[in-house]
Scaffold this active site. Sequence first.
Site, short mmCIF file in Angstrom:
data_model
loop_
_atom_site.label_atom_id
_atom_site.label_comp_id
_atom_site.label_asym_id
_atom_site.label_seq_id
_atom_site.Cartn_x
_atom_site.Cartn_y
_atom_site.Cartn_z
N ASP A 98 0.79 -1.14 -0.07
CA ASP A 98 -0.04 0.06 -0.10
C ASP A 98 0.98 1.26 0.07
O ASP A 98 2.25 1.29 0.30
CB ASP A 98 -0.73 0.13 1.10
CG ASP A 98 -0.17 -0.21 2.61
OD1 ASP A 98 0.87 -0.47 2.64
OD2 ASP A 98 -0.87 0.28 3.54
N GLU A 118 0.16 -1.79 5.69
CA GLU A 118 1.27 -1.27 6.73
C GLU A 118 0.79 0.18 6.94
O GLU A 118 1.48 0.71 8.10
CB GLU A 118 2.62 -1.57 5.90
CG GLU A 118 3.67 -1.26 6.75
CD GLU A 118 4.19 0.26 6.75
OE1 GLU A 118 5.11 0.39 7.79
OE2 GLU A 118 3.69 0.90 6.02
#
Length: 414
Positions: free
Chosen positions: A88, A149
């Site tokens: 991400d 994350e």
Amino acid sequence: MSALSPVETAVLARIDLERIVADTSALIRARGENPGETEAATVEVLATLCERAGAQVTLTEVAPGRHNLLAQIGDGDGPALLFLGHSDVVPAGAGWLGDPFEPRLVDGQLIGRGAVDMKGGLAAVIAAMSAVHAQRPDVRLSLLCTVDEEDTATGALRYIADAPTARELRSAGDPLPYSACIVAEPTGLDTVVACRGATNFIITLRGAAAHAGNPADGASAVAAAAIAVQTIEDDARRISQQAAAVPGLIGTGSWNVGMIAGGHGTSIVAEECTLYVDRRVLPDEEPQEILDDVLARIRSAIEQSGMLNAERITVTGQLDMAMPGFLTPPESAVPGTAVRAVADAGGASSIGGWSAACEGGFIARHHEIPVVILGPGDVKSQAHQPEERVQVGDLLTAARAYALIALRLDESPR
């Protein structure tokens, strides 16, 4: 700088900068803003790149459209070197000079959201894995790429929930899967051996609603929250004066009240107020103990404050997210190998600490292996901001360094 072995020279010759730039660009185009989107397209591209390198890819669904990826390569008998990354990126936001998800190459820099955090690092890892495998198919390498994350680490939490711990494996007489972990986050190619963890708390203060014309009939949660914020600030000063756990590397813990929500209107005594709090933790600190301590401090401060109807205020808290820190002894084998590998790859690396947080602490704690963070680009000046960029020369150096680390750790005594 040391002389390269013939095998190392052959492996480095297989690493192609144009391919790394192309792979990084493909990953940037796959987007994956978090929050707001899923990482599905990025993981699809990443899986294709890993399979092209010869790796076996396993996807684990964490949530709809959100899959952790584990790529494994090499047919040797020993434990694998684990590379760690995430799929991400933070939302692009405003201030870009072009489309943040259409990569641009300007003056030797690749620009785009995720270029440095951390799709460039992922592409460099894949290049290294591919090159090592082509020359030394016995060397075992793995890449774990997690989702989420940048927000609440649900990907890492799912991974450690599924994977047996080092203690469990030893008890069963089973081999450990990994020998060490390299986190490919941007460090300017420095070798980070110490990293603070990140913990999010939600602290809720409840009082009693009343008409603003008769505040004595209620108990203001907002007034109590002001005392709570001051208590947290006082504790921040206290811990900042403590001796650093690892002098010169990560300093002390820290507090930040990032958001406050409470009250219903100006004419109503606030019944509830919530604080959203960040606490950076040292590797040996336990989040629940920190939460219990600060809640006790807040309750005591409210009782002693003299505020109206303080006895009607209740204070509760919950642990919203906990990402542990880690410490790898600077004098141990993995940091030294990493520093020398960067030098032999054409760069420079020094051992240090990191002010940000990453998921390496989960791996260090769960698998009980040495962890270092090492990657292209600078997290402070290039990540999480408009016109995010990375020097393409650093992508090449990182890939070369990763390959050398893999070869040298595979040959080191276990």
